[in-house]
Structure formats: C-alpha cells, structure tokens
Scaffold this motif. Structure first.
Motif, PDB file in Angstrom:
ATOM      1  N   UNK A 389       0.692  -1.154  -0.082  1.00  0.00           N
ATOM      2  CA  UNK A 389       0.111  -0.063  -0.024  1.00  0.00           C
ATOM      3  C   UNK A 389       0.862   1.315  -0.026  1.00  0.00           C
ATOM      4  N   UNK A 390       2.006   1.100   0.879  1.00  0.00           N
ATOM      5  CA  UNK A 390       2.884   2.430   0.741  1.00  0.00           C
ATOM      6  C   UNK A 390       3.463   2.649  -0.583  1.00  0.00           C
ATOM      7  N   UNK A 391       3.857   1.568  -1.104  1.00  0.00           N
ATOM      8  CA  UNK A 391       4.629   1.555  -2.461  1.00  0.00           C
ATOM      9  C   UNK A 391       3.626   2.067  -3.615  1.00  0.00           C
ATOM     10  N   UNK A 392       2.383   1.576  -3.620  1.00  0.00           N
ATOM     11  CA  UNK A 392       1.362   1.999  -4.559  1.00  0.00           C
ATOM     12  C   UNK A 392       0.877   3.312  -4.460  1.00  0.00           C
ATOM     13  N   UNK A 393       0.793   3.948  -3.108  1.00  0.00           N
ATOM     14  CA  UNK A 393      -0.116   4.966  -3.011  1.00  0.00           C
ATOM     15  C   UNK A 393       0.842   6.096  -2.232  1.00  0.00           C
ATOM     16  N   UNK A 394       2.027   5.865  -1.785  1.00  0.00           N
ATOM     17  CA  UNK A 394       2.730   7.040  -1.030  1.00  0.00           C
ATOM     18  C   UNK A 394       2.266   7.135   0.247  1.00  0.00           C
ATOM     19  N   UNK A 395       1.433   6.523   0.603  1.00  0.00           N
ATOM     20  CA  UNK A 395       0.629   6.892   2.025  1.00  0.00           C
ATOM     21  C   UNK A 395       1.488   6.098   3.053  1.00  0.00           C
ATOM     22  N   UNK A 396       1.827   7.141   4.233  1.00  0.00           N
ATOM     23  CA  UNK A 396       2.985   6.378   5.247  1.00  0.00           C
ATOM     24  C   UNK A 396       1.886   5.444   6.251  1.00  0.00           C
TER      25      UNK A 396
END
Length: 698
Positions: A389-396
């Motif tokens: 999820x972090x890699x695909x959205x940039x959400x921390x």
C-alpha cells in the motif's frame, strides 16, 4: 417415540400431564397457537419424526429451534447459548405472540428455558451426534437434514451455503496479490489532493483510505471496502473503474446491487461522477472513458433468476462472463444469495464488495458483510500488505502507529479496508454526528444532537387513540404535510393533451423525484405504529387536507392519481423487483381503436438504467401502498428528508442498527418521531446479533 425428561409437565399447566409421547407435540402445537413458532417449524418436526420415528425429543426440539432461528435471520442454532439463555437467545415469548397480546390473563405455555432445564451441553451434543437425522460437519458425505459443527446446529442447506462461501473466499484469498504493477502516476492523478493533515503527527485518520482501497482492490481477487455514510464508497468505485480500464481496456466489469432502488441510485451516481472525473484528471487520455460501464443491475438480474424457483441461469456449471464483479450495498446480501454469486463467478474473476456493516443485515438469513468485516476497523495488516500500500499510494501507513500481527494471522484482514473520513455532511450538520453517536450507543449525545442541530428534529407525538379515525394519528398528520409537494406536482403540473410524448416522461420523472424528497420509515409492519395502518392513515390525512388536491373521491379508486405503490415480490416478466416503487399516474394516449386519444392510468417506475417503465396496473400482481416503508425496505435508498417513527411498545426489532440505518437514509434532514422517548435508549442498548459460523473459517 422416546420422550426424555426435558419435557416435564409445566407446573402451571396440569393438563399437560398426559402420556409422555403426547407432551412434545402438544407443546409444539401450543407454541404455534401462541405464534411463538411458525407452522413451517412444526411441519419440519413432523417430517423428521416420520424420517426417524425413534428420534428423541431433544433432537426434534433442536431441529424445531434451528428452523425457528432461521426464520429470525440466524444461520444456525447455538446450542451453548440456547442452554445458557434460552428465552433470550430464541426471543421467546415474542413481543407480539398471540396469547400474550390477546388474553393477558391466559397462562403462557412452558418456556423454552423450562423445557431445556434438565439438559446439559454434553448430553445434547451426544444425542445429536447419535441421531440419524444429524451429520457431523467433519463427515465426508453430508446427507442428513441437520449438520452439527461443534456447538452449532444447521439445516443442511444453510450449512452448505456457509461452507461454499468460506471455501470460495479461501480459494480467492490464496491467489495472492497481482504481479501487475499499479499505474501509480494515474492513481496519483485520480487522487490529486492529499488528505489534509493538520497535525504533524501522522495517524490512521489522516491517511487517504480511498486511494489505498483502490490500490488494494486492483491487486487481489477479493476485497471488502467498508465505511459509513458519505465516506466515498461510490467515489472509490468510480476511480477504481478508471484505473482498471486504463490498465486493461478489454476488462469486463459488472456492477450489481441487491435491489432495484440501490441499482438505480448507483447508476445515476457513477454516470455523473465519471463525467466529472474525465474532465478533471490530468492523465485522462490514458482512460478509455466510453468503455467504462455505468449501468448497475440487480443481483437477481445478474444471475438470471428463474420465476417461482430458487435456481438461477448462472451457476457453477454455467458461469458468468465477467472479469471483475463489483457489488454495492453488500450489507443487504444474505448468505444464500452470496453463495449463489460466488458459485457463478469464474475462478479468475475478481470480486469487490462495498457496504456499511453497521447497517441492518439482510432480511433473509445471514449477515455476510458484518460477519466477514468484524476486524475491518482493527486494521490487522501484515507487513507485506503495508509495504504494498505504501509503495503504490505513497501513504505513510507504517508511521500511523499500527501494530502488525504475527505472520499469517488475520488472513482475511488483508482483504478488508475501511473508509474513515466523511465527505457527505458539512462539519456543522448533525446527521453524520448523529449516526456516529448512535453507532457508539451514546444516548446523551443522541438526545443533545437531536435538540441542537437544525437538520435534526425530535418530534414528541401524543399517543394516538386506537378508537379515533386513522386521520387523527399524529405521525400520519406529520407525514401528510411533507407529502403535499409531490401531490401538487402530480395534479397541477400534468401536461395537456396536446403535449408531445416526451413531456409525459419529463412530468413523470419530476413526480417520482418529488416523491423521493420525503419518506416516513417505520420499525414494525402491524399495529397502530406499523406500515399497514400508517399507509391508510396518511392517505386519509391527505384526503382531508385542504392544501392537497387529493380527495375522498380519489381514494375510492384503487389506483388513484398519485398513489405510491411498492412491489412486494419480484416480477421477472416486467423486469421489476421486490421493493421497487412506482406512482399511479394518468397520461393521454392515442391508440388505433381510439385515434382521438384518451387518458389511461399507468404505474410508472424509474429503471436502474435511468429510463421509465409505464405498466398497466392490472399487470402488477403483489403491491402495497408506499407512503411508509419499513427501515429494511428503505435500505439502498436515500431521501432528502427522512423521518423515522418509533413504536409505543418495546420491540426486538428496535435496535441500534435499525436506528443507524434509518438516520443514514437522510441526505439533508432527519426527524425522529416518538411518543415514548425511552424507545431511543432501548434502541441504543439493543444490537442485532446474527448467529453464524462463517467467521470461524478464517
């Protein structure tokens, strides 16, 4: 038949001291007479007794109670809960049992707790395990009418539904995440504005859960997207569709909802949002907008339901031709329907379910979404899910304090995602706050919000006199005033005889939209606070109201101008589903036999595809007036102003989920009508519980 000591004569009913082999059937007859059991429950017991004449009473009673629980929406009978709290678990005696209502001086039949007092769990399980009427869930071949799984007893058919659903989901969960890399540039373009983060510290509330939901759903074979009203579930679907078609323009996506009303609302919403999105997204050229479907069908239409049958055209041997299936309003999907959907879904197809698990469960047995999404709010994400999820959205996601579970724990949670931020209601409005307070069971907050917010109202009703005319009912008077506007549209804006054909459609659509501006919802069907009585009372109020064009002369006609009608059974010939609502209107038609034209009465429905369907009243088989709906029937619908009327008496139907569902049907205004303010507290403390074993598979 071997009658065991569990059915000892009730001390207050000495007439039960008859030969033991008649006590059991006399008891069941008495329960049916008192409306504690249904006739079908008794019939099931007789069937089993013929199947095995030696069946002990404890087994037959367990079967009867399993059938009884199925009628109340439970998939199984919990033996341990039934022994510990029999009367509460079984809701016996019911609030509206005939004996308890009609003759309060008449002694009640023996309670279930009396009959089960001499049993313990080991004995009951042992009797069931020995019976030829019961198979174990561990058996290789399941053929008996009943199935025992630990302390859960099922009718065989419902055990199979539950088992099939669990196996299908396990199979899809094991497929693993797609190797296809998500189009991150397009995903960023679809969600251009980051969620505002007013605090330096990142928490789970500050993340863009819509964006993560799209990334998660586009990468795996099964995903559940949950969230309360206005959290953007439809917005998420629209952006998911754009991403899927940008990645593969040949993707075949089907959109479905449980009811025609929910399908029509989603069709309209998706169409308008796609048009806006195509003009806003910087990378719009990457998306084949014209290929994205906007039409939403009902589940019955999707599967090809066969009239007067539980069978569908599409099933395990005749699969749907679909790559992605998106199901909205999933809280309304019952266990049997969900099993049918999964059976008809190709193995390589992806399924995405959206809904609010805090709403009322389905009318039929099971609470699939609520059962499977128990852990959605806990966010038990494994490290590989967080990293994806972090890699695909940039959400921390790793910075918001989540604790990753032990590896391989909570496998289902990797397929759940909850939307947290509400966008529908402005910060100063009360509907969203009220829904949240109800969900938390915060009674004092609920009372405060109802008093302090302009978009909320608590209407204190006087108790109606059952001997007075229906038109004096205070709840009906309130509703009749709200329905004046739509009746004026029906009677005063009707086109002239010379108007073109499309003018009649325009007028009919305006009438339907005006009627949707307000709806009164009720908790119960019968009694002075129920749907049946209130529908009659509102019609009488409107006929007596000098400010409406409806008169008593109109009411003498069955299909009077402006009468709202709701189907109470699916009609596949007409393409109309249970719960669809239409209006009785008159239009001017020219026919070969009458070229000069004449006015004809038709019932007009708005279809899921957005068009209108004019139907001869005589072709409608089972309909009822629809000024008032039960909260269950209103699921999947929204009204500008929604009013919920609570019954005077206590009711097992009056629950937190029902109150929450009623509130979240409102777009701009909500009114709560009651003659007994204590009913609010009762609703908040009483939660819907559906007994099932589905969660245990995960």
């Amino acid at each position: 038949m071997d009658i065991e000591p569990l059915l000892v004569p009730h001390p207050k009913l000495p007439d039960l001291t008859v030969p033991p082999d008649t006590d059991f059937w006399h008891l069941l007859d008495t329960w049916v007479e008192a409306a504690w059991l249904r006739a079908v429950d008794l019939g099931f017991a007789h069937f089993l007794a013929k199947y095995d004449p030696q069946a002990p009473a404890s087994v037959l009673l367990a079967a009867v109670l399993t059938s009884h629980q199925l009628g109340r929406g439970h998939v199984c009978l919990l033996l341990d809960e039934t022994l510990a709290h029999a009367d509460f678990t079984l809701s016996l005696p019911p609030e509206q049992g005939h004996l308890s209502l009609q003759d309060p001086l008449q002694a009640l039949p023996p309670l279930p707790s009396d009959c089960l007092a001499s049993l313990d769990l080991n004995y009951w399980q042992g009797a069931l395990q020995k019976s030829s009427l019961v198979d174990s869930a561990q058996d290789a071949q399941i053929q008996a009418p009943l199935v025992l799984a630990e302390t859960r007893l099922y009718l065989q058919r419902y055990w199979r539904y539950e088992y099939q659903v669990a196996q299908h989901l396990h199979t899809r969960m094991q497929i693993g995440r797609s190797n296809q890399v998500v189009n991150k540039a397009l995903l960023d373009a679809l969600f251009p504005m980051p969620v505002q983060r007013p605090h330096k510290k990142i928490t789970w509330q500050t993340l863009n859960w819509q964006k993560m939901a799209v990334a998660l759903a586009s990468s795996q074979a099964v995903t559940f997207i949950t969230g309360g009203p206005g959290t953007g579930k439809t917005t998420t679907v629209v952006r998911l569709l754009a991403l899927l078609y940008a990645q593969n323009p040949h993707t075949h996506v089907c959109l479905a909802a449980p009811t025609g009303k929910a399908a029509a609302r989603l069709t309209e919403s998706i169409g308008s949002q796609l048009t806006q999105l195509a003009q806003q997204v910087p990378l719009a050229a990457q998306v084949p907008w014209s290929q994205i479907p906007t039409q939403v069908t009902t589940l019955h239409q999707l599967l090809g339901a066969r009239p007067h049958s539980r069978q569908f055209k599409y099933h395990a041997q005749h699969l749907l031709a679909v790559d992605v299936l998106i199901l909205d309003e999933a809280s309304m999907i019952d266990l049997e329907m969900f099993a049918a959907v999964l059976n008809a879904l190709p193995k390589q197809a992806r399924i995405i379910l959206l809904g609010d698990p805090n709403q009322l469960a389905s009318v039929e047995a099971g609470a699939v979404l609520g059962e499977l999404c128990k852990d959605a709010a806990s966010m038990h994400y494994q490290m590989d899910t967080v990293q994806y999820l972090q890699a695909s959205t940039g959400e921390p996601l790793d910075q918001c304090g989540l604790t990753a579970p032990i590896q391989n724990q909570y496998p289902l949670s990797q397929h759940l995602i909850m939307l947290h931020q509400t966008y529908r209601f402005a910060a100063n409005t009360g509907i969203g706050k009220l829904a949240d307070a109800v969900q938390r069971g915060a009674y004092h907050s609920v009372r405060y919000l109802l008093r302090e917010h302009d978009d909320l109202a608590l209407i204190q009703l006087t108790k109606p006199d059952p001997h007075s005319p229906p038109s004096t009912h205070p709840g009906a008077i309130f509703a009749a005033q709200a329905y004046r506007t739509y009746l004026q549209q029906v009677y005063q804006a009707q086109p002239t005889q010379e108007a073109p054909a499309d003018a009649w459609d325009t007028w009919a659509l305006a009438c339907l939209q005006a009627f949707e501006a307000f709806r009164l919802l009720a908790v119960v069907r019968e009694g002075i606070w129920g749907v049946t009585y209130l529908n009659t009372a509102i019609a009488h109020c409107l006929a007596e109201d000098a400010q409406t064009p409806l008169t008593w002369q109109h009411l003498e006609q069955t299909y009077y101008l402006g009468r709202p009608l709701m189907l109470t059974r699916n009609d596949y010939r007409l393409g109309l589903m249970n719960g669809d609502i239409g209006l009785c209107l008159q239009r001017f038609e020219h026919t070969p036999s009458q070229p000069e034209g004449r006015y004809v009465t038709r019932v007009v429905f708005q279809q899921a595809q957005g068009g209108l369907h004019w139907v001869l009243p005589s072709r409608l088989q089972e309909v009822e007036t629809a000024y008032v709906l039960t909260v269950h029937k209103a699921q999947g619908s929204e009204f500008a102003h929604t009013a919920l009327i609570l019954p005077q008496h206590t009711s097992p139907l009056l629950t937190r989920e029902l109150l929450y569902t009623g509130i979240t049907r409102a777009k701009t205004r909500f009114s709560l009508l009651t003659s007994r303010p204590q009913a609010i507290r009762q609703a908040l403390t009483q939660k819907v519980v559906r007994h099932s074993g589905l969660y245990s598979y995960f």
